[in-house]
Design an enzyme around this catalytic site. Structure first.
Site, PDB file in Angstrom:
ATOM      1  N   ASN A 293      62.540  -1.789 -25.732  1.00 58.53           N
ATOM      2  CA  ASN A 293      63.101  -2.490 -24.580  1.00 58.53           C
ATOM      3  C   ASN A 293      64.517  -1.966 -24.306  1.00 58.53           C
ATOM      4  OD1 ASN A 293      64.528  -4.706 -23.063  1.00 58.53           O
ATOM      5  ND2 ASN A 293      62.499  -5.652 -23.217  1.00 58.53           N
TER       6      ASN A 293
ATOM      7  N   HIS B 247      60.809  -2.664 -20.149  1.00 58.98           N
ATOM      8  CA  HIS B 247      60.266  -3.319 -21.346  1.00 58.98           C
ATOM      9  C   HIS B 247      59.830  -2.249 -22.343  1.00 58.98           C
ATOM     10  CE1 HIS B 247      59.313  -7.558 -19.549  1.00 58.98           C
ATOM     11  NE2 HIS B 247      60.524  -7.129 -19.239  1.00 58.98           N
TER      12      HIS B 247
ATOM     13  N   GLU C  44      56.966  -1.560 -23.819  1.00 61.36           N
ATOM     14  CA  GLU C  44      55.729  -0.856 -23.505  1.00 61.36           C
ATOM     15  C   GLU C  44      55.929   0.124 -22.348  1.00 61.36           C
ATOM     16  OE1 GLU C  44      54.561  -5.147 -24.685  1.00 61.36           O
ATOM     17  OE2 GLU C  44      56.219  -4.114 -23.678  1.00 61.36           O
TER      18      GLU C  44
ATOM     19  N   SER D 167      53.576  -9.771 -28.077  1.00 63.42           N
ATOM     20  CA  SER D 167      52.485  -9.884 -27.107  1.00 63.42           C
ATOM     21  C   SER D 167      52.981  -9.525 -25.706  1.00 63.42           C
ATOM     22  CB  SER D 167      51.928 -11.310 -27.124  1.00 63.42           C
ATOM     23  OG  SER D 167      50.816 -11.421 -26.257  1.00 63.42           O
TER      24      SER D 167
ATOM     25  N   CYS E 152      53.942  -9.066 -21.816  1.00 62.17           N
ATOM     26  CA  CYS E 152      54.095  -9.888 -20.620  1.00 62.17           C
ATOM     27  C   CYS E 152      53.053  -9.451 -19.590  1.00 62.17           C
ATOM     28  CB  CYS E 152      55.514  -9.743 -20.053  1.00 62.17           C
ATOM     29  SG  CYS E 152      55.822  -8.118 -19.307  1.00 62.17           S
TER      30      CYS E 152
ATOM     31  N   CYS F  94      53.460  -5.748 -18.355  1.00 67.04           N
ATOM     32  CA  CYS F  94      53.003  -4.729 -19.295  1.00 67.04           C
ATOM     33  C   CYS F  94      51.494  -4.803 -19.514  1.00 67.04           C
ATOM     34  CB  CYS F  94      53.757  -4.867 -20.614  1.00 67.04           C
ATOM     35  SG  CYS F  94      55.531  -4.548 -20.450  1.00 67.04           S
TER      36      CYS F  94
END
Length: 202
Positions: free
Chosen positions: A94, A105, A107, A130, A132, A135
């Site tokens: 991030n 982010h 990912e 996990s 969002c 993503c």
């Protein structure tokens, strides 16, 4: 599939007798013809295999290293790596705070660093938290075949959304991922609130 340290899942080749539908493993005749490569990539076989578990945990540690790097830089401690055929092809974390970029982010940063490619169905994406909806939507958009999530205790994210779109999801419930994120939320609730726009269900 949420697992502890003694269970895992993996993608399998065509002709196997299981297929994921809505995130659930179902029996399927071995002689079936796959309609397309993307559906083939959604097939998997659940196994109690220590070496595969170890691989997931080792790759997740690399993602956690990225999360720690972001934390040390004053950013949100969320890291990700992309793996193809057992090799890491990209790492990211991030960078919203570091780059002043609202969509940077972990990912997304990892995907950017992987660069262009024609297909993603052979990719496993490891992420410490996990995903969002942004993503998760990107995972579905590009047909990433498998996602391994470090934890969803601090943020539930969109595991079921991914599964409902045929993505093979494994949740490790990794203590290191949980502890680092919990520490950050306690120390910087303002940054965490900014990242999720004041909502925990995104």
């Amino acid at each position: 599939m949420d697992i502890g340290p003694r269970a895992t899942s993996q993608l399998c080749a065509p002709g196997a007798n299981t297929v994921v539908t809505g995130g659930e493993e179902q029996l399927r005749p071995a002689s079936v013809d796959w309609p397309n490569d993307r559906q083939r990539s959604r097939c998997y076989r659940s196994r109690m295999n220590g070496s595969e578990i170890s691989n997931d945990q080792q790759f997740m540690q690399k993602a956690l290293d990225q999360a720690q790097k972001s934390y040390n830089e004053g950013g949100l401690p969320i890291g990700a790596i992309m793996v193809e055929r057992g090799a890491i092809i990209a790492e990211g974390h991030n960078r919203r705070v570091q780059n002043g970029d609202p969509i940077a982010h972990g990912e997304m940063d990892c995907l950017r660093r992987a660069g262009r490619r024609p297909r993603y169905d052979s990719i496993t994406l490891y992420t410490t938290l996990s995903p969002c909806m942004m993503c998760a939507g990107t995972v579905v958009q590009f047909g990433i075949g498998r996602v391994v999530v470090g934890e969803k205790e601090n943020f539930p994210g969109n595991v079921e959304f991914l599964r409902s779109h045929g993505v093979n999801v494994t949740v490790l419930n990794d203590p290191g991922c949980i502890a680092l994120m919990k520490r950050f939320i306690s120390e910087r609730p303002d940054l965490w609130d900014e990242d999720i726009a004041g909502r925990s269900n995104v």
